[in-house]
Design an enzyme around this catalytic site. Sequence first.
Site: not given
Ligand code: NAP
Length: 330
Positions: A59, A176, A207, A280
């Site tokens: 990341y 995960q 999300l 996230g």
């Molecule tokens: P997510 O949590 O589904 O979505 C993240 C996005 O949601 C943020 O960038 C933000 O978007 C928005 N958000 C969050 N809180 C909000 C709120 N209160 N109001 C409005 N928008 C909000 O996606 P993700 O970050 O991909 O997944 C979460 C975590 O999972 C990652 O950070 C990582 O640690 C992990 N992950 C792991 C893998 C793997 O291969 N192991 C792959 C993906 C993710 P905006 O940019 O639009 O503000």
Amino acid sequence: MRIETTRIAGIDTPVSRVGLGTWAIGGRMWGGADDKQSIATVRDAIERGINLIDTAPVYGFGRSESVVGEALVGIRDKAVIATKVALDWNDQEKVTRNSSVARIRKEIEDSLRRLRTDYIDLYQVHWPDTLVPFDETATELERLRRDGKILAIGVSNYSPAQMDAFASAAPLAAVQPPYNLFERAIEKDVLPYAKQHELVVLAYGALCRGLLSGRMDSSTRFDGDDLRRNDPKFQPPRFDQYIAAVAALSELARDRHGKSVLALAIRWVLDQGPTIALWGARKPEHLHGIDDVFGWTLSEQDLRDIDAILAKHVTDPVGPEFMAPPLRQS
Ligand code: NAP
């Protein structure tokens, strides 16, 4: 409101069932990041009782781990750090899978240094690398666990067969996979496997990359290197289907529970079993709705009606497969 917690085998501290995901604060693939704001977000999460912080070397090519390390100065003991191993990248920032022993030995030291700690709570293999026998990777992680450099071992994006092979050589505590209201492939295999083998499921993308936050509409656009510019869910005409589903889910969440769709989306993940939802958040305000997630559950009727909403609106679903890094060539 008391945050729900769970246990991950090997980690003494109870772990919050919502974890802070820190991919976006790495600054790459999400349209940039502001380190000051990111540090404030990590600290705010800890203050709110979210002690699980999920990061990875890839990341931002070290930046997410460094920011997490800086944010946790003085409060390391309050955090449960989950990071990952076994993705490699070159000078052109091309990412490939690499679960070799040599790669693990290098990465553990890099991660400990960036995170400013002498142990990692949960160390997860980021993606399966089929060029290295799974038991070889597992044996090396088990060595790190016995040395006290890590407390627990997890894998990410593994199938049940791959987990079986891995678990023959090391105790597996967590998996995960992607999991959210719109991405439910694990219900067929990984989720039942986790229940059977008592693994904790760290559901990533809870999300659905912001789609389930409720802040988007059909006109929402993404800037710079934001991966959602290429994410097939966020392209018309399919994007409109997801947006319509979110609107209907928002109505259900508000009318029946007085909650936001974001709270409903996280609650739904938590109601599916031995899960932790990775959220996230990239700014402190993002976490302000955390209390709305706890202290209630979805009824059987809610779950049926949610499924009906999804079936009605999302007629052309697509998964998160576009995110998978390429396999190495032998
Ligand atoms: P997510 O949590 O589904 O979505 C993240 C996005 O949601 C943020 O960038 C933000 O978007 C928005 N958000 C969050 N809180 C909000 C709120 N209160 N109001 C409005 N928008 C909000 O996606 P993700 O970050 O991909 O997944 C979460 C975590 O999972 C990652 O950070 C990582 O640690 C992990 N992950 C792991 C893998 C793997 O291969 N192991 C792959 C993906 C993710 P905006 O940019 O639009 O503000």
